[in-house]
Design an enzyme around this catalytic site. Structure first.
Site, PDB file in Angstrom:
ATOM      1  N   HIS A   1       0.872  -1.181   0.000  1.00 12.53           N
ATOM      2  CA  HIS A   1       0.000   0.000   0.000  1.00 12.53           C
ATOM      3  C   HIS A   1       0.906   1.228   0.000  1.00 12.53           C
ATOM      4  O   HIS A   1       1.433   1.635   1.027  1.00 12.53           O
ATOM      5  CB  HIS A   1      -0.926  -0.033   1.214  1.00 12.53           C
ATOM      6  CG  HIS A   1      -1.834  -1.225   1.209  1.00 12.53           C
ATOM      7  ND1 HIS A   1      -3.103  -1.186   0.671  1.00 12.53           N
ATOM      8  CD2 HIS A   1      -1.648  -2.500   1.642  1.00 12.53           C
ATOM      9  CE1 HIS A   1      -3.661  -2.381   0.776  1.00 12.53           C
ATOM     10  NE2 HIS A   1      -2.799  -3.190   1.364  1.00 12.53           N
TER      11      HIS A   1
ATOM     12  N   ARG B   1      -7.456  -5.286   3.902  1.00 16.07           N
ATOM     13  CA  ARG B   1      -6.739  -6.087   4.891  1.00 16.07           C
ATOM     14  C   ARG B   1      -7.599  -6.560   6.054  1.00 16.07           C
ATOM     15  O   ARG B   1      -7.177  -7.437   6.819  1.00 16.07           O
ATOM     16  CB  ARG B   1      -5.530  -5.304   5.405  1.00 16.07           C
ATOM     17  CG  ARG B   1      -4.516  -4.962   4.317  1.00 16.07           C
ATOM     18  CD  ARG B   1      -4.075  -6.191   3.547  1.00 16.07           C
ATOM     19  NE  ARG B   1      -3.072  -5.880   2.529  1.00 16.07           N
ATOM     20  CZ  ARG B   1      -2.489  -6.773   1.745  1.00 16.07           C
ATOM     21  NH1 ARG B   1      -2.835  -8.058   1.852  1.00 16.07           N
ATOM     22  NH2 ARG B   1      -1.592  -6.413   0.840  1.00 16.07           N
TER      23      ARG B   1
END
EC number: 2.1.1.148
Length: 303
Positions: free
Chosen positions: A113, A222
């Protein structure tokens, strides 16, 4: 969770010296600021700073000089609208900074990310601690037959014990070798080279700063049930922090992202055909088997 004496002293010093500020603060966040929350066997997560609140999102959306309307319900309604229609920049006005201790293999997933600022503990300059992640017995699972990047059911107790012993033995041996390589009275190898022998379950630490919009994107991926357990537990703790920080935004996020499912154009056609009374099967739906099963899991509660 293992905090060094220096880290504990730093936390106590930060908590004992409140800072005066004219900027908006959130009481719930002030109460948990700097506090480490245990994650996994030796990991932790703590907020070290934040900027903005729900009012900052509203202020940015309206490009106003004030702090939003006087009615909380109106501000929450605007935030829900922004979330529902996938606006991003108003949420980017808020930021949060975490101090995270996590296994290296989790860090390598996390760092994918890219819309964040990160500074990691450097094993070129410092020596890593003898701390390794070992999964709990119920997390020692077989490879999934349907998901190439997922796990299936837990292994039986005897096999799980054997696996854990291998992981523990290898991590300990590699760390022993790491210390031996570093020993100035022995080989005296450079730290930047000695570290390459360490196992991926070794713990590292970093400071990670991200804006609210990209944080929610991170959490949507996530905290998903399909995400790997070892990173999902960090995301779940961060969602708790999100609720304390920006409760209206967190509620909209849960409504329109975490608890939602996006229908493709083809899926929407199937829904309309079914509402019209037509019997639709996967074979005549125009959807792939995976698309059909994903839609059925949501609409019919089937797998």
């Amino acid at each position: 969770m293992a905090l060094t004496s220096e880290q504990r002293a730093e936390i106590e010093a930060q908590r004992s010296e409140p800072q005066l500020t004219s900027r908006p603060t959130v009481a719930a966040m002030e109460n948990l600021l700097f506090t480490p929350f245990e994650v996994l066997d030796h990991g932790f997560l703590r907020v070290v700073d934040y900027m903005g609140d729900d009012g900052a999102v509203v202020q940015a959306a309206r490009v106003s000089y004030g702090r939003g309307t006087k009615k909380v319900s109106e501000d929450a309604g605007l935030i829900r609208y922004l979330m529902r229609h996938r606006h991003s920049t108003p949420f980017e006005m808020c930021e949060i900074k975490f101090h995270v201790k996590l296994p290296v293999f989790v860090a390598r997933q996390w760092i994918r990310h890219r819309m964040a600022s990160v500074n990691e503990y450097s094993a070129r300059y410092s020596i890593l601690d003898r701390e390794f992640y070992l999964p709990a017995m119920d997390q020692v699972a077989a490879q999934s037959s349907s998901n190439r990047q997922g796990r299936s059911d837990a292994l039986d107790a005897d096999t799980a014990h054997q696996v854990l012993e291998i992981l523990r033995r290898d991590a300990s041996q590699c760390y022993d070798d790491y210390e031996s390589l570093l020993n100035p009275e022995g080989r005296g190898l450079a730290r930047e080279l000695a570290r390459i022998n360490l196992t991926l379950n070794t713990y590292t630490q970093w400071y990670w700063k991200i804006d609210l919009h990209n944080l929610m994107h991170f959490l949507a991926l996530r905290a998903d049930p399909h995400a790997q357990y070892e990173i999902r537990v960090y995301a779940e703790k961060m969602i708790e922090i999100l609720k304390a920080w920006v409760p209206a935004t967190a509620a909209a996020f849960e409504e329109y992202r975490l608890g939602a499912f996006t229908l493709s154009a083809g899926m929407l056609k199937v829904v309309r055909r079914r509402l019209a009374g037509e019997t639709v099967t996967q074979e005549n739906s125009g959807l792939t088997k995976r698309e059909w099963s994903e839609m059925a899991a949501v609409l019919d509660g089937a797998s």
